[in-house]
Structure formats: C-alpha cells, structure tokens
Design a protein around this motif. Sequence first.
Motif, short mmCIF file in Angstrom:
data_model
loop_
_atom_site.label_atom_id
_atom_site.label_comp_id
_atom_site.label_asym_id
_atom_site.label_seq_id
_atom_site.Cartn_x
_atom_site.Cartn_y
_atom_site.Cartn_z
N LYS A 123 -13.78 -17.12 -7.62
CA LYS A 123 -13.88 -18.55 -7.44
C LYS A 123 -15.29 -18.84 -7.88
CE LYS A 123 -12.62 -20.24 -3.50
NZ LYS A 123 -12.53 -20.72 -1.91
N ASN A 124 -16.21 -18.27 -7.74
CA ASN A 124 -17.58 -18.60 -8.53
C ASN A 124 -17.60 -18.53 -9.81
OD1 ASN A 124 -18.47 -19.34 -5.86
ND2 ASN A 124 -19.31 -17.60 -5.23
N ALA A 125 -17.11 -17.29 -10.37
CA ALA A 125 -17.31 -17.01 -12.05
C ALA A 125 -16.61 -18.20 -12.73
CB ALA A 125 -16.62 -15.52 -12.04
N LEU A 126 -15.38 -18.51 -12.05
CA LEU A 126 -14.45 -19.36 -12.72
C LEU A 126 -14.35 -20.92 -12.37
CD1 LEU A 126 -11.47 -16.90 -13.83
CD2 LEU A 126 -13.58 -17.30 -15.28
N ASN A 127 -15.07 -21.12 -11.23
CA ASN A 127 -15.01 -22.17 -10.46
C ASN A 127 -13.40 -22.59 -10.36
OD1 ASN A 127 -15.81 -24.56 -9.15
ND2 ASN A 127 -15.59 -25.72 -11.11
N PHE A 128 -12.58 -21.61 -9.83
CA PHE A 128 -11.23 -21.75 -9.76
C PHE A 128 -10.58 -22.01 -8.46
CE2 PHE A 128 -7.02 -19.96 -9.49
CZ PHE A 128 -6.40 -19.96 -10.86
N GLU A 129 -9.87 -22.74 -8.34
CA GLU A 129 -9.13 -23.22 -7.00
C GLU A 129 -7.71 -22.86 -6.93
OE1 GLU A 129 -10.45 -24.78 -4.51
OE2 GLU A 129 -12.50 -24.82 -5.46
N PHE A 130 -7.53 -21.92 -5.81
CA PHE A 130 -6.17 -21.44 -5.58
C PHE A 130 -5.14 -22.29 -5.28
CE2 PHE A 130 -8.69 -17.57 -5.87
CZ PHE A 130 -8.02 -16.72 -6.68
#
Length: 332
Positions: free
Chosen positions: A309-316
């Motif tokens: 989540k932190n590496a890609l600013n990803f929201e699941f």
Amino acid sequence: MILVTGGTGLVGAHLLLHLAENEVGIRAIYRSQKGLKKTESLFQLYQKDSLFAKIEWIEADIIDIPSLEIAFQNIAYVYHCAGLISYDPKDEDQLRKVNIEGTANIVNFCLAYDIKKLCHVSSIAALGDLKPHEKEITETTEWNPEALHSDYAISKYGAEMEIWRGQQEGLNVVIVNPGVIFGAGFWHQGSGIFFSAIKKGFPFYANGSTGYVGVTDVVKIMVQLMKSDIVGERFSVIAENLTFKEVIFNIAEKLNVKKPKTEAKPWMLALAWRLDWFSATFFKTKRSLTKYGANSLLTSEFISNEKIKNALNFEFQSIKSVIQEAVDLDKR
C-alpha cells in the motif's frame, strides 16, 4: 516483448486480459488446448473476444527446456505465473519439480537472455512463521523450517530461493505473495472451488482466518511493480484478513444459497483428515483434507499489506465487491 507463463491459470489469464487491453507484444505459453480454451473463455466472459488475438501463444512447459528456448526469443519482460497448486502429499515430487525446478529454469533463461525484469507470483504460503511474541505476518517474518508446512508451501518457498539466486546473479526481480485469490472464470480449480462447493451446498464453516484478494488487484499490482523502479523486493498482496466463516457466508449470500449451519470443531476436523487419509491409502482416492489443511482451518493469522500500500499508494477492492463481481460475471 512480454512473456507470461501460466497464462491459462486464474492470475495468468486475467493478467493477459489486462495486458491485451494496454500493451503490445504479448506472448504466453500453454500446455494444452483445454487450458487455452479456458483463457479464451475468460476473454469472452468479459466481452473482450477480439483482444485474445493480440496474444502470441507458444506451446511450452516450464520444465521442458527446449520449448522454453523458443518462448524466450525476443523477450524483454517476464511474468512468471505458472505453478502447481496441490495439497495432496502424493503430489510432493511434482510440486517440487514444477514449482522449484520450473522456476529455476525460468530464472536461468532470464539470465541467459538478459531479461530486463522478472515478476514472480508466489503465495502467502511462502511467508514466514510467527514467533510467540509476534502478531502479524510481514514480508520480513522469518521462515521456520521446523514448523509444519504443506508440501505446496515448501515448494513455493523453494521457488522464491531460485528467484533470489537470480537476483544475486544480476537479474532484476520482484515477488508478489498473494493471499487466497478470488476472481471470475475459474470456479473449478484453485480458490474457485470455494464458489462451486458452496453453490452445491457446503455444510460446514470454520473460524480460522487468512488473507484474501481479488485477482484484478493482483494483476494491477504486478503491472505497476514491473513498470516501477522497484527491484529485489517481495510484497504481501492481500486486501483483507477474514475468517473462513465470513467468506463462506458472503459467497453463499451472493449465490443465493443456504449458508452452512455447522461449525467444524477441532475433533471433527481431526476425524475428517484421518478418514480422508484412510480413503486415499486404501481406496486410492485423491486427498482433499490433510492434517496441515485441517489445522489451517482453525488457525487465525493476520497478514500485513502495509508495504505494498505504501510502495504504490494502492487501494484494494473489498472482498465483498470482489465476490459480487465474480458471481455476476459467471451468471452471464
């Protein structure tokens, strides 16, 4: 040009769909026409039939070196999705051959052909084991060789060792460790069996827990990692940690079938895996529940997804919406 291994499995097929929508120069390997038809059916399910023709298919096997020689011609990037999933102890040798030896072959070809980057699909089964004072599993949790692991988990851990060997020899690599993956189109293999079994009226539920993720999120993360400068890292890829009961009940609700009423108690599971062993030993049936599998249904584990989540600013995507989407698509 991009090469995808395991293009006829859940992750590989959805990855090819994503790549066909956004990239050019895609090659995938297949082992049988039956597998090829499954991927083509997925494209049809999403009403993207025309995109299937963008893929160059090569008949090959990751444990057949001559066929890989052909597949690796003019390749720059590799997504290694191929692997064997089995929890039957009788498949131990095949698991090691496909998952460890097969991955070693892919790594060797990547090194020989100066591949720019390799993305390897591993599993949360290959993550470490919690110590008594630890509460969540992360990418740095240590693997305990003395702990009880399935043959599948051991083979995936061994496959990761081959990936790290490749890194030490100069290959740019990245590893994803997905949890239980849900997605449309593959209800009769892997995690898709959750759907088919519950649809038939699965009678039990368990209160153990693990991590779950939608296949679309897995694919998006793989592609983003390959396009990033990130190398030499592994990432746990899970959307939510949920109990088996929560997942089973939610699938039953979305399928509009009865929810199971009986909780699988420890004594019931202990009896079940012994009966399963007896049947496999004396009647040559395929194992469906091992001692390890029974224990896992009772075990609660929390797997952190903070790193990805932190590496890609990803929201699941939530698992509820993943399940709803899979059910809706498979009703077509």
